[in-house]
Write a protein that holds these residues in place. Structure first.
Motif, PDB file in Angstrom:
ATOM      1  N   ASN A  35      -2.333 -21.535   8.401  1.00 31.12           N
ATOM      2  CA  ASN A  35      -1.346 -22.246   9.331  1.00 31.12           C
ATOM      3  C   ASN A  35      -0.004 -21.761   9.793  1.00 31.12           C
ATOM      4  OD1 ASN A  35      -2.967 -24.466  10.537  1.00 31.12           O
ATOM      5  ND2 ASN A  35      -2.501 -25.899   8.921  1.00 31.12           N
ATOM      6  N   PRO A  36       0.726 -21.392   8.662  1.00 29.72           N
ATOM      7  CA  PRO A  36       1.797 -20.760   8.755  1.00 29.72           C
ATOM      8  C   PRO A  36       1.676 -19.118   9.290  1.00 29.72           C
ATOM      9  CG  PRO A  36       1.780 -21.272   6.495  1.00 29.72           C
ATOM     10  CD  PRO A  36       0.583 -21.761   7.159  1.00 29.72           C
ATOM     11  N   LEU A  37       0.703 -18.366   8.716  1.00 31.22           N
ATOM     12  CA  LEU A  37       0.553 -17.077   9.159  1.00 31.22           C
ATOM     13  C   LEU A  37      -0.109 -16.911  10.506  1.00 31.22           C
ATOM     14  CD1 LEU A  37      -1.843 -16.113   6.123  1.00 31.22           C
ATOM     15  CD2 LEU A  37       0.587 -15.138   6.447  1.00 31.22           C
ATOM     16  N   ALA A  38      -0.557 -17.896  11.236  1.00 36.05           N
ATOM     17  CA  ALA A  38      -0.808 -17.716  12.681  1.00 36.05           C
ATOM     18  C   ALA A  38       0.354 -17.632  13.577  1.00 36.05           C
ATOM     19  CB  ALA A  38      -1.667 -18.913  13.173  1.00 36.05           C
ATOM     20  N   PRO A  39       1.583 -18.511  13.620  1.00 32.70           N
ATOM     21  CA  PRO A  39       2.724 -18.032  14.136  1.00 32.70           C
ATOM     22  C   PRO A  39       3.327 -17.116  13.692  1.00 32.70           C
ATOM     23  CG  PRO A  39       2.886 -20.221  12.715  1.00 32.70           C
ATOM     24  CD  PRO A  39       1.354 -19.807  12.875  1.00 32.70           C
ATOM     25  N   LEU A  40       3.329 -16.709  12.386  1.00 31.41           N
ATOM     26  CA  LEU A  40       4.091 -15.671  12.006  1.00 31.41           C
ATOM     27  C   LEU A  40       3.495 -14.286  12.475  1.00 31.41           C
ATOM     28  CD1 LEU A  40       4.786 -16.149   8.069  1.00 31.41           C
ATOM     29  CD2 LEU A  40       6.490 -15.372   9.892  1.00 31.41           C
ATOM     30  N   THR A  41       2.259 -14.316  12.680  1.00 30.42           N
ATOM     31  CA  THR A  41       1.508 -12.940  13.159  1.00 30.42           C
ATOM     32  C   THR A  41       1.809 -13.111  14.755  1.00 30.42           C
ATOM     33  OG1 THR A  41      -0.339 -13.378  11.718  1.00 30.42           O
ATOM     34  CG2 THR A  41      -0.871 -11.951  13.703  1.00 30.42           C
ATOM     35  N   ALA A  42       1.627 -14.114  15.406  1.00 33.27           N
ATOM     36  CA  ALA A  42       1.888 -13.980  16.898  1.00 33.27           C
ATOM     37  C   ALA A  42       3.493 -13.901  17.113  1.00 33.27           C
ATOM     38  CB  ALA A  42       1.788 -15.494  17.514  1.00 33.27           C
TER      39      ALA A  42
END
Length: 376
Positions: A35-42
């Protein structure tokens, strides 16, 4: 012999249950980390100091900082579980103010428990309303007493309640407490102080905001309660916004342009996914709940709906099933985007009505390739 067989079966069943719980825990851990990795990657893919405006860079930096804090909390929780299981939990004792402890806990938990209650108002004056009510409660509540501040939604109204178990208000004073210069205690020995203008100011400010305030008390010695009601602004869920017809970015890739509805209760994650899709020339609209998606889908008529799975009140599975049950318009391509990536999760998504299942985080190249396959 029968006893030994029964004990062996119980032991085998216990092992199977432990193995099942381990698999569930690993799946949950993967979901919470994704969940936090997705916005971080984007955000990292959108972060370009050479071409982005300073305010965009600051916005992305703030978003990344919040997601990093969430990752840190998850890792801290895992470390604490490990310490507990090994009996290695250490306390660093020191004199602490419990008020500071509560403030720190609220700072951590507030983003998860608070939902915005938007009103059209003067922030400073509204803070003055609440602080005056709290100060009034403090003046008339003895040491070791209780003061409660509650804020909640009631239909289209924000309700603010300040309740105490102090000296209370005599019945004959309930209709006069908001009058200018009114004092509940007018004796020469009164110890509460004040000029009797605080509640008058509160009532004036509340009414200037289109609201109401009422005082309640069972009488002297039974405490008092003040209830403020303020009209809420209409939210996105009640007034659907039209879909954006132009993407703010020049498309970098050669893929068809779709109308895409993103559904994710993690506002940062949905927003950044939309930014990535806009870089691919897509027309994007974001909502933060399944209910909001069902309200706007008829007017937006998206080609693609990308939905998170684990959402409050109504899950992505339930949203997909509801959309598939509707026969009043064209059906969008449904894509599940979630931190759950096991085979059983993919199958459950298909059973609910999703056409595709993607696991967070998804990068720009993967999105481009996926959209290209849809066009084929």
């Amino acid at each position: 012999l029968q006893t030994e067989i029964a004990e062996r079966k119980r032991a085998e069943e216990a092992l199977r249950e432990a193995d099942r719980m381990k698999d569930e825990f690993v799946a949950m851990l993967a979901h919470e980390l994704h969940n936090p990795l997705a916005p971080l990657t984007a955000a990292l893919q959108l972060f370009d100091p050479e071409t982005s405006a300073p305010e965009q860079i600051a916005e992305l930096r703030d978003l990344m900082a919040r997601q990093v804090q969430q990752l840190v909390r998850l890792i801290d929780d895992l470390l604490d579980v490990s310490r507990i299981s090994r009996g290695k939990m250490i306390l660093r004792r020191a004199p602490v103010d419990l008020n500071d402890v509560v403030d720190t806990a609220l700072d951590v938990a507030r983003p998860l428990i608070q939902q915005p209650l938007m009103i059209d108002g003067d922030k400073v004056r509204l803070a003055q309303v609440i602080s005056n009510l709290l100060i009034n409660a403090a003046k008339y509540t003895p040491p070791n007493g209780r003061i409660e501040l509650t804020i909640r939604r009631a239909d289209h109204t924000a309700v603010i309640q300040v309740r105490d178990n102090g000296v209370g208000i005599p019945p004959k004073m309930l209709t006069k407490v908001f009058d200018l210069f009114t004092q509940v205690d007018t004796s020469h020995t009164r110890s509460h102080g004040g000029l009797g203008i605080g509640l008058t100011l509160v009532k004036t400010l509340v009414e200037m905001h289109g609201g109401t305030i009422k005082a309640h008390s069972e009488g002297s010695g039974f405490g008092s309660e003040f209830v403020v009601r303020l009209p809420l602004l209409q939210t996105e869920a009640t007034v659907p916004k039209p879909i954006e017809v132009a993407a703010p970015y020049v498309p970098q890739r050669n893929v068809p342009a779709y109308r895409i509805l993103i559904v994710d209760d993690n506002e940062s994650a949905g927003y950044l996914l939309g930014r990535l899709l806009q870089k691919l020339g897509q027309h994007v609209h974001n909502v933060t709940s399944a209910a909001a998606a069902l309200e706007v889908i008829a007017s937006l008529q998206p080609d693609i709906l990308i939905s998170d799975i684990a959402m409050p009140n109504m899950s992505g599975y339930e949203l997909a099933a509801e959309i598939r049950a509707r026969k009043d318009g064209p059906q969008p391509t449904l894509i599940a985007l979630t931190g759950y990536g096991r085979d059983v999760d993919r199958q459950r998504a298909r059973d609910a009505g999703f056409d595709h299942h993607l696991t967070k985080p998804v990068d720009l190249e993967a999105l481009e390739a996926f959209l290209a396959t849809l066009s084929q």
